[in-house]
Write a protein that holds these residues in place. Structure first.
Motif, mmCIF file in Angstrom:
data_model
loop_
_atom_site.group_PDB
_atom_site.id
_atom_site.type_symbol
_atom_site.label_atom_id
_atom_site.label_comp_id
_atom_site.label_asym_id
_atom_site.label_seq_id
_atom_site.Cartn_x
_atom_site.Cartn_y
_atom_site.Cartn_z
ATOM 1 N N ALA A 74 25.084 4.981 28.702
ATOM 2 C CA ALA A 74 25.700 3.789 29.287
ATOM 3 C C ALA A 74 27.212 3.797 29.102
ATOM 4 N N VAL A 75 27.685 4.182 27.922
ATOM 5 C CA VAL A 75 29.125 4.198 27.657
ATOM 6 C C VAL A 75 29.812 5.232 28.551
ATOM 7 N N ARG A 76 29.253 6.430 28.650
ATOM 8 C CA ARG A 76 29.853 7.448 29.518
ATOM 9 C C ARG A 76 29.930 6.958 30.962
ATOM 10 N N SER A 77 28.882 6.305 31.422
ATOM 11 C CA SER A 77 28.846 5.811 32.797
ATOM 12 C C SER A 77 29.927 4.750 33.019
ATOM 13 N N MET A 78 30.071 3.836 32.071
ATOM 14 C CA MET A 78 31.086 2.783 32.211
ATOM 15 C C MET A 78 32.497 3.366 32.217
ATOM 16 N N LEU A 79 32.750 4.342 31.357
ATOM 17 C CA LEU A 79 34.078 4.955 31.303
ATOM 18 C C LEU A 79 34.401 5.676 32.610
ATOM 19 N N GLN A 80 33.424 6.351 33.180
ATOM 20 C CA GLN A 80 33.647 7.056 34.441
ATOM 21 C C GLN A 80 33.832 6.071 35.594
ATOM 22 N N ASP A 81 33.084 4.977 35.559
ATOM 23 C CA ASP A 81 33.248 3.945 36.587
ATOM 24 C C ASP A 81 34.636 3.319 36.501
ATOM 25 N N ASN A 82 35.108 3.080 35.289
ATOM 26 C CA ASN A 82 36.464 2.549 35.118
ATOM 27 C C ASN A 82 37.494 3.464 35.778
ATOM 28 N N ALA A 83 37.351 4.776 35.529
ATOM 29 C CA ALA A 83 38.303 5.738 36.088
ATOM 30 C C ALA A 83 38.271 5.727 37.607
ATOM 31 N N ARG A 84 37.080 5.662 38.189
ATOM 32 C CA ARG A 84 36.976 5.624 39.650
ATOM 33 C C ARG A 84 37.639 4.376 40.210
ATOM 34 N N ARG A 85 37.398 3.239 39.576
ATOM 35 C CA ARG A 85 37.962 1.983 40.090
ATOM 36 C C ARG A 85 39.482 1.984 40.068
ATOM 37 N N PHE A 86 40.078 2.706 39.117
ATOM 38 C CA PHE A 86 41.535 2.734 39.015
ATOM 39 C C PHE A 86 42.142 3.993 39.628
ATOM 40 N N GLY A 87 41.327 4.743 40.370
ATOM 41 C CA GLY A 87 41.850 5.866 41.134
ATOM 42 C C GLY A 87 42.234 7.087 40.329
ATOM 43 N N LEU A 88 41.644 7.267 39.152
ATOM 44 C CA LEU A 88 41.917 8.463 38.376
ATOM 45 C C LEU A 88 41.196 9.658 38.992
ATOM 46 N N PRO A 89 41.633 10.864 38.679
ATOM 47 C CA PRO A 89 41.014 12.065 39.269
ATOM 48 C C PRO A 89 39.522 12.150 38.973
ATOM 49 N N GLY A 90 38.790 12.836 39.825
ATOM 50 C CA GLY A 90 37.360 12.980 39.646
ATOM 51 C C GLY A 90 36.998 13.586 38.302
ATOM 52 N N GLY A 91 35.973 13.038 37.678
ATOM 53 C CA GLY A 91 35.550 13.509 36.377
ATOM 54 C C GLY A 91 36.252 12.858 35.214
ATOM 55 N N ALA A 92 37.224 12.001 35.493
ATOM 56 C CA ALA A 92 37.974 11.337 34.419
ATOM 57 C C ALA A 92 37.187 10.171 33.834
ATOM 58 N N SER A 93 37.592 9.764 32.645
ATOM 59 C CA SER A 93 37.037 8.582 31.977
ATOM 60 C C SER A 93 38.200 7.686 31.558
ATOM 61 N N ALA A 94 37.985 6.378 31.608
ATOM 62 C CA ALA A 94 39.076 5.463 31.287
ATOM 63 C C ALA A 94 38.568 4.225 30.561
ATOM 64 N N GLU A 95 39.406 3.706 29.693
ATOM 65 C CA GLU A 95 39.224 2.372 29.120
ATOM 66 C C GLU A 95 40.168 1.439 29.851
ATOM 67 N N VAL A 96 39.736 0.214 30.080
ATOM 68 C CA VAL A 96 40.524 -0.706 30.894
ATOM 69 C C VAL A 96 40.846 -1.966 30.112
ATOM 70 N N PHE A 97 41.985 -2.572 30.454
ATOM 71 C CA PHE A 97 42.511 -3.693 29.701
ATOM 72 C C PHE A 97 43.127 -4.737 30.631
ATOM 73 N N HIS A 98 43.249 -5.939 30.098
ATOM 74 C CA HIS A 98 44.083 -6.972 30.702
ATOM 75 C C HIS A 98 45.352 -7.007 29.861
ATOM 76 N N ALA A 99 46.418 -6.380 30.373
ATOM 77 C CA ALA A 99 47.675 -6.284 29.640
ATOM 78 C C ALA A 99 48.586 -7.440 30.019
ATOM 79 N N VAL A 100 49.046 -8.161 29.007
ATOM 80 C CA VAL A 100 49.878 -9.352 29.221
ATOM 81 C C VAL A 100 51.208 -9.160 28.509
ATOM 82 N N GLY A 101 52.299 -9.224 29.254
ATOM 83 C CA GLY A 101 53.617 -9.180 28.644
ATOM 84 C C GLY A 101 53.957 -10.542 28.059
ATOM 85 N N VAL A 102 54.239 -10.580 26.781
ATOM 86 C CA VAL A 102 54.560 -11.843 26.098
ATOM 87 C C VAL A 102 56.061 -11.984 25.911
#
Length: 258
Positions: free
Chosen positions: A221-249
């Motif tokens: 499940a974790v591998r699948s979520m990381l790969q889905d994150n990468a696809r959603r953010f347009g990373l190269p095929g086969g990549a894995s990504a962690e995603v965040f809500h980044a807020v400049g304070v």
């Protein structure tokens, strides 16, 4: 010593000027699920990362036996998992698992730690409920996000908030960035390529053995979520990504007091 490819990739992804990160979680294992790959990349690039775990994790696990030892087991698991990602400094607030509340007392503890560490990035669970995957929105997770948000702004930077902290030498501090993990999908605005750190992330998660009735299914499940994150953010095929809500304070794009 020659720089490894993983270290070079980590340095390329580390936000400019970031030397210290303070990461908060409601329970032991939350950071590892949400951001261990990113943390491993940061520490590989020389960033100092400190963890703060808010609850004792005493309601976790699946065994009805010796419940009195659960907190100790989970603390040891978190310490071992943190070492795998390059983190040595861990604070445990010891709040009751399942009952973490947004109180002035807990906010003050968080403000004190922020002023002590003086991080360039504060990393936290998200304060908004994720209706698409409600398991990400345990009440303690939401409380963690709200506590940290209140601590970051305005309390940590307000010299008149919690005056006894200033008396102890913990002066007001303006946090530049607040990054949330476990955010609702519509809030996610930043992805970190963790392709080279997936094995480290999974190893850190596996350390929390008391929380995994089916490790194989968890890893899939974790591998699948990381790969889905990468696809959603347009990373190269086969990549894995962690995603965040980044807020400049407090950045070049923000105006103090507005």
């Amino acid at each position: 010593m020659a720089q490894t490819q993983a270290q070079a990739q980590a340095q390329a992804q580390t936000p400019p000027g970031v030397r210290r990160v303070l990461a908060f979680a409601a329970h032991p294992d939350d950071i590892d699920f949400g951001a261990a790959g990113t943390v491993a990349g940061w520490t590989a690039a020389g960033v100092e990362v400190t963890y703060c775990i808010m609850t004792a994790g005493d309601a976790g696990g699946f065994e009805p036996g010796d419940r009195d030892s659960v907190s100790q087991v989970r603390s040891r698991e978190q310490q071992a998992a943190a070492e795998l990602t390059g983190v040595r400094d861990i604070h445990f607030l010891g709040e009751r698992d399942g009952f973490l509340a947004v109180t002035p007392e807990v906010v003050e503890k968080v403000v004190a730690l922020i002023r002590e560490v003086r991080p360039d990035v504060v990393l936290s669970m998200h304060p908004e409920r994720n209706w698409n995957r409600i398991q990400a929105s345990h009440p303690d997770h939401l409380a963690c996000g709200e506590i940290v948000t209140r601590a970051v702004y305005p309390a940590a930077e307000n010299p008149f908030a919690f005056p006894r902290l200033a008396e102890q030498g913990l002066e007001a501090y303006k946090v530049p960035w607040l990054w949330f993990y476990g955010a609702p999908r519509e809030r996610e605005n930043h992805a970190v390529d963790v392709t080279g750190a997936v094995d480290t992330k999974l190893a850190a998660i596996r350390v929390h053995a008391s929380q995994h009735p089916d490790i194989t299914r968890m890893e899939t499940a974790v591998r699948s979520m990381l790969q889905d994150n990468a696809r959603r953010f347009g990373l190269p095929g086969g990549a894995s990504a962690e995603v965040f809500h980044a807020v400049g304070v407090n950045t070049d794009q923000t105006i103090a007091g507005f």
